[in-house]
Scaffold this motif. Structure first.
Motif, PDB file in Angstrom:
ATOM      1  N   GLU A  16      40.950  61.251  68.835  1.00 41.57           N
ATOM      2  CA  GLU A  16      41.470  60.857  67.517  1.00 41.57           C
ATOM      3  C   GLU A  16      42.144  62.033  66.817  1.00 41.57           C
ATOM      4  OE1 GLU A  16      38.584  59.023  64.965  1.00 41.57           O
ATOM      5  OE2 GLU A  16      38.169  57.396  66.379  1.00 41.57           O
ATOM      6  N   LEU A  17      41.501  63.203  66.906  1.00 42.96           N
ATOM      7  CA  LEU A  17      42.061  64.377  66.209  1.00 42.96           C
ATOM      8  C   LEU A  17      43.408  64.777  66.817  1.00 42.96           C
ATOM      9  CD1 LEU A  17      38.732  66.339  65.678  1.00 42.96           C
ATOM     10  CD2 LEU A  17      40.224  65.486  63.863  1.00 42.96           C
ATOM     11  N   LEU A  18      43.524  64.629  68.146  1.00 46.01           N
ATOM     12  CA  LEU A  18      44.808  64.947  68.784  1.00 46.01           C
ATOM     13  C   LEU A  18      45.911  64.022  68.263  1.00 46.01           C
ATOM     14  CD1 LEU A  18      43.874  65.706  72.507  1.00 46.01           C
ATOM     15  CD2 LEU A  18      44.713  67.294  70.789  1.00 46.01           C
ATOM     16  N   VAL A  19      45.588  62.737  68.152  1.00 49.61           N
ATOM     17  CA  VAL A  19      46.580  61.783  67.623  1.00 49.61           C
ATOM     18  C   VAL A  19      46.981  62.216  66.212  1.00 49.61           C
ATOM     19  CG1 VAL A  19      46.903  59.404  66.803  1.00 49.61           C
ATOM     20  CG2 VAL A  19      45.829  59.805  69.010  1.00 49.61           C
ATOM     21  N   LYS A  20      45.990  62.551  65.397  1.00 52.98           N
ATOM     22  CA  LYS A  20      46.260  62.866  63.985  1.00 52.98           C
ATOM     23  C   LYS A  20      47.086  64.147  63.831  1.00 52.98           C
ATOM     24  CE  LYS A  20      42.445  60.200  62.203  1.00 52.98           C
ATOM     25  NZ  LYS A  20      41.202  60.145  61.448  1.00 52.98           N
ATOM     26  N   PHE A  21      46.721  65.188  64.581  1.00 55.77           N
ATOM     27  CA  PHE A  21      47.473  66.447  64.436  1.00 55.77           C
ATOM     28  C   PHE A  21      48.868  66.329  65.063  1.00 55.77           C
ATOM     29  CE2 PHE A  21      43.171  68.272  63.717  1.00 55.77           C
ATOM     30  CZ  PHE A  21      43.421  68.735  62.436  1.00 55.77           C
ATOM     31  N   ASN A  22      48.962  65.572  66.161  1.00 58.56           N
ATOM     32  CA  ASN A  22      50.301  65.371  66.740  1.00 58.56           C
ATOM     33  C   ASN A  22      51.184  64.593  65.774  1.00 58.56           C
ATOM     34  OD1 ASN A  22      50.736  66.654  69.285  1.00 58.56           O
ATOM     35  ND2 ASN A  22      49.082  65.378  70.097  1.00 58.56           N
ATOM     36  N   HIS A  23      50.527  63.685  65.027  1.00 60.70           N
ATOM     37  CA  HIS A  23      51.312  62.895  64.088  1.00 60.70           C
ATOM     38  C   HIS A  23      51.855  63.761  62.946  1.00 60.70           C
ATOM     39  CE1 HIS A  23      52.431  59.515  61.475  1.00 60.70           C
ATOM     40  NE2 HIS A  23      52.747  59.012  62.642  1.00 60.70           N
ATOM     41  N   ILE A  24      51.126  64.798  62.600  1.00 56.10           N
ATOM     42  CA  ILE A  24      51.628  65.723  61.559  1.00 56.10           C
ATOM     43  C   ILE A  24      52.934  66.361  62.049  1.00 56.10           C
ATOM     44  CG2 ILE A  24      51.148  67.897  60.340  1.00 56.10           C
ATOM     45  CD1 ILE A  24      48.195  67.083  60.287  1.00 56.10           C
ATOM     46  N   ILE A  25      52.957  66.740  63.330  1.00 54.08           N
ATOM     47  CA  ILE A  25      54.182  67.325  63.903  1.00 54.08           C
ATOM     48  C   ILE A  25      55.312  66.294  63.823  1.00 54.08           C
ATOM     49  CG2 ILE A  25      55.255  68.303  65.981  1.00 54.08           C
ATOM     50  CD1 ILE A  25      52.485  69.131  66.962  1.00 54.08           C
ATOM     51  N   THR A  26      55.027  65.078  64.281  1.00 58.71           N
ATOM     52  CA  THR A  26      56.061  64.032  64.310  1.00 58.71           C
ATOM     53  C   THR A  26      56.592  63.745  62.910  1.00 58.71           C
ATOM     54  OG1 THR A  26      54.796  63.061  66.099  1.00 58.71           O
ATOM     55  CG2 THR A  26      56.540  61.708  65.188  1.00 58.71           C
ATOM     56  N   GLU A  27      55.669  63.626  61.933  1.00 56.74           N
ATOM     57  CA  GLU A  27      56.103  63.315  60.564  1.00 56.74           C
ATOM     58  C   GLU A  27      57.060  64.380  60.047  1.00 56.74           C
ATOM     59  OE1 GLU A  27      52.165  62.276  58.668  1.00 56.74           O
ATOM     60  OE2 GLU A  27      53.569  61.501  57.168  1.00 56.74           O
ATOM     61  N   HIS A  28      56.716  65.648  60.269  1.00 57.76           N
ATOM     62  CA  HIS A  28      57.601  66.734  59.821  1.00 57.76           C
ATOM     63  C   HIS A  28      58.964  66.603  60.492  1.00 57.76           C
ATOM     64  CE1 HIS A  28      54.037  68.846  58.225  1.00 57.76           C
ATOM     65  NE2 HIS A  28      54.914  69.478  57.470  1.00 57.76           N
ATOM     66  N   ARG A  29      58.951  66.461  61.811  1.00 57.84           N
ATOM     67  CA  ARG A  29      60.217  66.465  62.559  1.00 57.84           C
ATOM     68  C   ARG A  29      61.075  65.262  62.231  1.00 57.84           C
ATOM     69  NH1 ARG A  29      57.872  69.362  67.981  1.00 57.84           N
ATOM     70  NH2 ARG A  29      57.543  71.342  66.914  1.00 57.84           N
ATOM     71  N   ASN A  30      60.435  64.088  62.048  1.00 62.60           N
ATOM     72  CA  ASN A  30      61.225  62.896  61.701  1.00 62.60           C
ATOM     73  C   ASN A  30      61.928  63.054  60.366  1.00 62.60           C
ATOM     74  OD1 ASN A  30      60.635  61.600  64.014  1.00 62.60           O
ATOM     75  ND2 ASN A  30      59.071  60.247  63.153  1.00 62.60           N
ATOM     76  N   ARG A  31      61.313  63.878  59.480  1.00 59.14           N
ATOM     77  CA  ARG A  31      61.955  64.083  58.172  1.00 59.14           C
ATOM     78  C   ARG A  31      62.860  65.302  58.157  1.00 59.14           C
ATOM     79  NH1 ARG A  31      57.340  62.516  53.804  1.00 59.14           N
ATOM     80  NH2 ARG A  31      56.469  60.822  55.031  1.00 59.14           N
ATOM     81  N   GLY A  32      63.085  65.867  59.330  1.00 59.75           N
ATOM     82  CA  GLY A  32      63.939  67.051  59.421  1.00 59.75           C
ATOM     83  C   GLY A  32      63.281  68.274  58.800  1.00 59.75           C
ATOM     84  N   LEU A  33      61.933  68.266  58.734  1.00 53.62           N
ATOM     85  CA  LEU A  33      61.224  69.412  58.148  1.00 53.62           C
ATOM     86  C   LEU A  33      60.637  70.293  59.247  1.00 53.62           C
ATOM     87  CD1 LEU A  33      59.204  67.505  55.387  1.00 53.62           C
ATOM     88  CD2 LEU A  33      61.242  68.926  55.039  1.00 53.62           C
TER      89      LEU A  33
END
Ligand code: 0O2
Length: 267
Positions: free
Chosen positions: A19-36
């Motif tokens: 679960e933690l891997l999904v959550k931390f990977n999602h932080i990466i994805t959220e940043h990148r999808n927003r161009g951050l």
């Protein structure tokens, strides 16, 4: 303890790691999808092996009944960052989350271990839902730069070979290497803005091209082959210009064309 019981003991920890891997990977994805820029470069995790738990139990004189309370890194997550500055940002992100509680922090970055080891450690309490209901378990999060990770990985393999007795001359070399890592991280921090700018522009272009290609692919379903081939040829020409403004303009025009076809198909 029987193997089956070890499995039952470790199952919730595997769930926590997953679960933690999904959550931390999602932080990466959220940043990148927003161009951050993402302060997390990559994340990995593991459940401690039974052998490693047994070794730690002996080293720390922990009884079977106290494993879960006293061995806090059965579930382990490692977050790797590009720059030292990112570590604080990750620590703050973790502290602000409502799905985990920080129980303990160890700052081996400002307080390097005698071995030369540097990393930021957090022990969190994390709830997992198992078939027996909700349970709160401990997990250790190690946060470090890529350079610190390089050092720790090499040193860890030496510990495996020499146990507690790494020869003095190797220890000294490791200490020098650790000091060199501090310098590397400093040098990288000095050009952090430049590097982040370059990486952001690269990601923005990557996302834009991905959108354009998706759009062209969807056009195959609604437009004539000739029209799509014309658009595709136009895209290759614009792409070769290597000009972000032109690419953005092309993408907007393509959006208008796609919207036109969508409206037509609804009539
Ligand atoms: P593994 O195989 O990585 O799981 P202690 O083991 O007594 O030093 P404690 O009190 O459990 O540590 O917590 P601490 O000091 O925060 O260390 C926990 C983990 O940090 C270790 O787990 C290592 O992963 C890492 N670590 C700590 N010190 C060093 C070091 O000097 N070199 C390297 N390479 N890693 C270190 P384990 O269980 O030791 O090992």
């Amino acid at each position: 303890m029987e193997i089956q019981l070890w499995r039952e003991l470790l199952d919730p920890y595997q769930l926590a790691v997953d679960e933690l891997l999904v959550k931390f990977n999602h932080i990466i994805t959220e940043h990148r999808n927003r161009g951050l820029y993402s302060p997390i470069e990559f994340v990995d995790g593991r459940v401690k092996s039974i052998e490693s738990i047994l070794e730690k139990m002996c080293r720390k004189d922990v009884s079977m009944n106290d494993i879960e309370e006293k061995i806090e890194d059965i579930a382990g997550i490692r977050i790797t960052c590009q720059f030292v500055e990112d570590i604080d940002r990750v620590v703050n992100i973790i502290k602000q989350r409502t799905d985990m509680k920080v129980k303990q922090e160890k700052d081996y970055i400002n307080h390097m271990k005698a071995s030369g080891y540097r990393s930021y450690h957090m022990i969190i309490v994390y709830p997992v839902n198992t078939i027996e209901g909700c349970r709160e378990i401990n997990a250790e999060i190690q946060i470090r730069t890529m350079a610190m990770n390089f050092w720790a990985t090499i040193e860890h393999s030496l510990q495996y070979k020499y146990k507690e007795n790494i020869p003095d001359y190797i220890q000294q070399k490791l200490m020098h290497a650790s000091e060199a890592i501090i310098e590397i991280d400093k040098a990288m921090s000095d050009v952090r803005d430049e590097i982040m700018d370059a990486q952001n522009s690269h990601r923005k272009k990557e996302n834009l091209v991905k959108d354009i290609l998706n759009n062209i692919q969807n056009l195959y379903k609604v437009a004539s082959k000739r029209e799509v081939t014309r658009i595709q040829d136009e895209f290759y020409k614009v792409y070769q210009m290597d000009d972000m403004m032109q690419l953005q303009h092309f993408s907007k025009q393509l959006d208008i064309i796609s919207e036109g076809y969508r409206a037509q198909s609804l009539q």
